[in-house]
Scaffold this active site. Structure first.
Site, mmCIF file in Angstrom:
data_model
loop_
_atom_site.group_PDB
_atom_site.id
_atom_site.type_symbol
_atom_site.label_atom_id
_atom_site.label_comp_id
_atom_site.label_asym_id
_atom_site.label_seq_id
_atom_site.Cartn_x
_atom_site.Cartn_y
_atom_site.Cartn_z
ATOM 1 N N GLY A 68 0.836 -1.193 0.000
ATOM 2 C CA GLY A 68 0.000 0.000 0.000
ATOM 3 C C GLY A 68 0.872 1.245 0.000
ATOM 4 O O GLY A 68 2.090 1.179 0.223
ATOM 5 N N GLY A 115 -0.357 -4.844 0.258
ATOM 6 C CA GLY A 115 -1.530 -4.612 -0.581
ATOM 7 C C GLY A 115 -1.450 -5.292 -1.925
ATOM 8 O O GLY A 115 -2.473 -5.628 -2.526
ATOM 9 N N GLU A 138 5.013 -6.539 7.310
ATOM 10 C CA GLU A 138 4.381 -5.428 8.030
ATOM 11 C C GLU A 138 4.837 -5.259 9.474
ATOM 12 O O GLU A 138 4.874 -4.142 9.995
ATOM 13 C CB GLU A 138 2.850 -5.586 7.979
ATOM 14 C CG GLU A 138 2.243 -5.398 6.602
ATOM 15 C CD GLU A 138 2.356 -6.617 5.707
ATOM 16 O OE1 GLU A 138 1.956 -6.534 4.533
ATOM 17 O OE2 GLU A 138 2.836 -7.672 6.178
ATOM 18 N N ASP A 146 -1.969 -7.671 7.086
ATOM 19 C CA ASP A 146 -3.409 -7.516 6.855
ATOM 20 C C ASP A 146 -3.753 -7.976 5.440
ATOM 21 O O ASP A 146 -3.186 -8.938 4.954
ATOM 22 C CB ASP A 146 -3.845 -6.071 7.125
ATOM 23 C CG ASP A 146 -3.252 -5.050 6.158
ATOM 24 O OD1 ASP A 146 -2.159 -5.298 5.621
ATOM 25 O OD2 ASP A 146 -3.881 -3.993 5.951
#
Length: 347
Positions: A68, A115, A138, A146
């Site tokens: 992301g 992402g 992460e 996530d």
């Protein structure tokens, strides 16, 4: 061809396929909110179109997607406007890809993280070229794996998924294939041929049949045994104690312990539980759990500190709060998983 704002993501209909191209090569195809919304809007259209037999997602440049756009997330959070809606829409997209009713084929070369994993590894066909590198790093920036990491990593055999989520280790196509994260591997030069064959036939399995390779996996049997021994224990504290005990005689355990020592203690505890819980949850339940965690992370300290150290002050040592695993309050970790007072993620 349909272009979206800034041409960050392109959509094309060719033959029997709908083709998605991530088009931010200078930003290593980091996923933005506009990209998420654009892809989410297309999936129902393609699912309803009888002429679309398969969806292909690929990327321009040397990376599939580095994750992301965390700098934007950092800036928004520091301005007092944490981008909760971006994550809500992203998580809904991840779930939509998982339940998409037609073949969804990710053609992956270069790095795929965060992402980027979310828009590729929930599909039916995860095809990795020789240059592909998978990682969920992460915890290294005070966050957690996530975009459905709780679903993906919890289903990897031998506790290897938990190892990947806690260490952030990068793996190539051989290890990803062995772990079940990738479904196919091909030579990088053959990815275009796979795409062309799907466009022509609408049948990914037929397109891949004669082009698949079985790359060598890098994780040797001794280290795989070590992963299974330590990462199958019932708590983060037990895991650390086990690695500590083994470190004097096992180089892999010592190196793993050193890696974990650099990660956010809070993120390690949260990720351990998240991935452990994920094994018993559906994809939709995993995304709701991750949205709970996300809201607490955006209101906390370590995520912003991790981005500061890695991106803003490039290479600085992050100052985690709490600073050590020994200082973690289990009740504080419990709170990351509590129901959200403002309502749960709607999928």
């Amino acid at each position: 061809m349909d272009a979206n704002p800034g041409d960050e993501i392109r959509f094309e209909r060719r033959g029997h396929a709908a083709i998605v191209t991530l088009n931010r090569p200078k930003a290593l195809n980091a996923v933005t909110h506009a990209m998420v919304l654009a892809l989410a809007a297309k999936l129902p259209e393609w699912e309803a179109d009888p002429d679309v037999k398969a969806v292909i997602i690929k990327a321009e440049g040397r990376a599939f997607s580095a994750g992301g756009d965390i700098l934007d997330i950092y800036q928004a959070g520091r301005a007092g406007k944490p981008p909760v809606q971006f994550f809500a829409d992203e998580y809904r997209l991840n779930a939509a890809i998982r339940r998409f009713g037609k073949p969804y084929v990710a053609l992956i070369d270069g790095v795929v993280m965060g992402g980027g994993v979310g828009v590729s590894f929930h599909g039916s066909h995860r095809v990795m070229g020789e240059k592909a590198q998978f990682a969920m790093p992460e915890v290294g920036i005070g966050f957690f794996p996530d975009v459905g990491g709780s679903y993906l990593l919890s289903r990897v055999k031998g506790a290897y998924g938990l190892y990947l989520g806690l260490t952030g280790a990068r793996i190539g196509p051989g290890d990803a294939l062995h772990a079940g994260l990738a479904t196919h591997a091909v030579k990088s030069e053959d990815l275009a041929a796979v795409e062309a064959a799907i466009v022509e036939t609408g049948d990914p399995d037929r397109a891949l049949r004669d082009l698949c390779i079985v790359p060598e996996k890098k994780l040797n049997e001794a280290d795989a045994v070590s992963v299974g021994l330590h990462f199958s224990l019932g708590s983060m504290n037990d895991l650390i104690a086990s690695l500590t005990q083994a470190a004097g005689r096992d180089e892999f355990a010592a190196a793993t312990l050193e890696t974990l020592g650099k990660r956010s203690p809070t993120s390690l505890h949260v990720a351990f539980r998240q991935i452990t819980y994920g094994e018993a949850l559906t994809m939709e339940e995993c995304m709701k759990m991750e949205f709970r965690i996300l809201n607490r992370m955006l209101a906390g300290h370590d995520f912003y500190e991790g981005i500061r150290a890695a991106i803003i002050d490039k290479g600085d040592t992050p100052r985690w709060q709490p600073a050590t695993l020994a200082e973690i309050d289990e009740k504080a970790i419990d709170a990351y998983f509590d129901p959200l007072p403002g309502g749960e993620l709607l999928i």
